[in-house]
Design an enzyme around this catalytic site. Structure first.
Site, PDB file in Angstrom:
ATOM      1  N   LYS A  14       0.843  -1.192   0.000  1.00  0.00           N
ATOM      2  CA  LYS A  14       0.000   0.000   0.000  1.00  0.00           C
ATOM      3  C   LYS A  14       0.886   1.252   0.000  1.00  0.00           C
ATOM      4  O   LYS A  14       1.993   1.212   0.516  1.00  0.00           O
ATOM      5  CB  LYS A  14      -0.910   0.009   1.233  1.00  0.00           C
ATOM      6  CG  LYS A  14      -1.745  -1.245   1.416  1.00  0.00           C
ATOM      7  CD  LYS A  14      -2.854  -1.366   0.400  1.00  0.00           C
ATOM      8  CE  LYS A  14      -3.710  -2.610   0.682  1.00  0.00           C
ATOM      9  NZ  LYS A  14      -4.828  -2.728  -0.271  1.00  0.00           N
ATOM     10  N   HIS A  16      -6.567 -13.257  -7.707  1.00  0.00           N
ATOM     11  CA  HIS A  16      -7.396 -12.268  -7.024  1.00  0.00           C
ATOM     12  C   HIS A  16      -8.800 -12.331  -7.611  1.00  0.00           C
ATOM     13  O   HIS A  16      -8.967 -12.573  -8.802  1.00  0.00           O
ATOM     14  CB  HIS A  16      -6.809 -10.866  -7.183  1.00  0.00           C
ATOM     15  CG  HIS A  16      -7.370  -9.882  -6.200  1.00  0.00           C
ATOM     16  ND1 HIS A  16      -8.627  -9.337  -6.331  1.00  0.00           N
ATOM     17  CD2 HIS A  16      -6.856  -9.354  -5.057  1.00  0.00           C
ATOM     18  CE1 HIS A  16      -8.858  -8.518  -5.318  1.00  0.00           C
ATOM     19  NE2 HIS A  16      -7.805  -8.507  -4.532  1.00  0.00           N
TER      20      HIS A  16
END
Length: 498
Positions: free
Chosen positions: A175, A294
């Site tokens: 992140k 994902h």
């Protein structure tokens, strides 16, 4: 079987429209071992009988159309048509029914999830006679399962490649997910791996944007992997997202990852598509790459209880199409997921055979006939205080992935990784010693924090962070009743005999 359900070749063609249930509702049908079975949650429009609605689903997802056609006489509909063979009312829901449909195996192309879904869910979901429709579960017969390669490697091969046993694997999503330069991104990867994580990860929407082109990211991440491996003596990996705008570009990125010698790449299987995913899974099998999956976009499809496709079906589709990991929710984090439902599809991902269990949302037994298993990935809003619950819920064959729960540590990325590794090792040791993680988890972490200042700091930062929202997708009352009855029976058999 009643006469009206059979297509008689001797009867001349009669143009016009007739009720679907006359041909496609067959309550006396006995399913075959080779049939693909589907459980649909059907909400008919007012005035449409449930039998007609279920038959319409069977017809429009197999051989039927809105009117009789002359060419019906040129084939055997009894051989190829789908059949609605059972309908049950959903207790506690107005005008909702579970319609069970059997499809002959010959309707589907071998080894093609794309064709399977195009047939079963391709057109029927827009049918006007239905207010809503949801595919709750599929039974994939062994004869069809055997036409798929499945996961590139599977759980045991992955553990052997990584030389990691006896505990869940640890990961971290880098992140902020967008905006970092390739060099700063690689630095974060190195710090997390050096601190004790097994994997770091590209976020789902990190592809090749102006701020960080894919080739630069791959190079800096590979440098981080090799440097952290040299310093820790452990095998490390980063999920390099190979998802791209074309299959050719996707495979070009996978080839470059292979040339760098990294162990694992990544794909967004729903936005990328099943054809692309299956192609990439085959490439990974042939070239020794693990494949992380994902599920970006899944909640658009699976979150609403009365319309869409349940994630257990998407999980089965992924196991057929191919992937070594897939995100599965956390039960305890920020993302949707009821415990029993999550455990149901986690078993469908990992186990070789799963019994029918309506108390966990599993409508059919599923035999995977030795197709490799897929590791569930718990990711989304989790931190060190969740570690005992995650270890208990998901067991060893899983990946526990802490993004903000690593990078949000007050001392930095590496201490955040240390905190998670110490917390995991403490929970695994306590479990192996016979301690109850559900009851003693917080005490276990506090004790470990006494000799790990990194863990103590993490525990202090996130001690009051909770995501207490009720899930949208829950078990039906009749399925919950089954679970309650099983729990009552277990108490009688194995309860306190003191």
């Amino acid at each position: 079987m009643s006469p009206q359900t059979e297509t008689k070749a001797s009867v001349g063609f009669k143009a016009g429209v007739k009720d679907y249930k006359l041909t496609y509702y067959t309550p006396d049908y006995e399913t075959k071992d080779t049939d693909i079975l589907a459980a649909f949650r059907v909400t008919p429009q007012p005035g449409v009988p449930p039998e007609e609605a279920g038959a319409a689903v069977a017809a429009e997802s197999s051989t039927g159309t809105w009117t009789t056609v002359w060419t019906d006489g040129l084939t055997s509909l009894d051989r190829y048509k789908g059949r609605c063979y059972r309908i049950e009312r959903v207790i506690g829901e107005k005008d909702q029914y579970i319609a069970y449909v059997a499809y002959p195996l010959d309707l589907f192309e071998e080894g093609s999830v794309t064709n399977l879904f195009t047939s079963i869910v391709g057109n029927v979901f827009g049918f006007k006679a239905l207010r809503a429709l949801r595919l709750e579960d599929l039974r994939i017969p062994p004869a069809y399962t055997k036409t798929f390669q499945g996961p590139p490697h599977g759980i045991q091969v992955e553990r052997d490649k990584l030389n990691k046993y006896g505990r869940p694997l640890l990961g971290c999503t880098i992140k902020p997910k967008l905006g970092l330069s390739a060099k700063n991104y690689g630095r974060a990867v190195y710090e997390c791996l050096r601190g004790g994580l097994d994997f770091t990860k590209d976020d789902e929407n990190v592809n090749s944007q102006p701020f960080m082109r894919w080739r630069d990211r791959f190079l800096f991440c590979a440098e981080a992997i090799y440097k952290s491996q040299a310093e820790t003596g452990e095998i490390k990996g980063h999920y390099l997202n190979a998802t791209a705008g074309t299959c050719e570009e996707m495979l070009k990125r996978a080839l470059f990852a292979r040339e760098l010698g990294v162990p694992i790449i990544m794909h967004d299987y729903l936005t990328g598509g099943f054809t692309a995913n299956t192609s990439l899974a085959h490439y990974c099998r042939e070239n020794g790459l693990l494949l992380h999956i994902h599920r970006a976009m899944h909640a658009v499809i699976d979150r609403q209880k009365n319309h869409g496709i349940h994630f257990r079906v998407l999980a089965k589709a992924l196991r057929l199409s191919g992937g070594d990991h897939i995100h599965s929710g956390t039960v305890v984090g920020k993302l949707e997921g009821e415990r029993e439902i999550t455990l149901g599809f986690v078993d469908l991902l990992r186990d070789d055979f799963v019994e029918q269990d309506r108390s966990r949302g599993i409508y059919f037994p599923q035999d995977w006939v030795s197709l490799p298993g897929v590791m569930p990935v718990a990711s989304g809003g989790i931190h060190v205080w969740h570690m005992p619950a995650l270890t208990e819920i998901f067991g060893d064959d899983s990946v526990l992935q802490f993004g903000g729960g690593t990078l949000g540590h007050p001392w930095g990325n590496a201490p955040g990784a240390v905190a998670n590794r110490v917390a995991l090792e403490a929970c695994v040791q306590a479990r192996n010693e016979g301690r109850d993680l559900a009851q003693e988890g917080n005490d276990i972490l506090r004790q470990a924090g006494k000799w790990s200042p990194e863990l103590a700091a993490a525990c202090e930062v996130w001690k009051e962070i909770r995501f207490d929202f009720k899930p949208v997708d829950t078990l039906d009352p009749n399925d919950k009743k089954q679970r309650d009855n099983e729990d009552t029976l277990a108490d009688k058999l194995f309860g306190d005999k003191g």
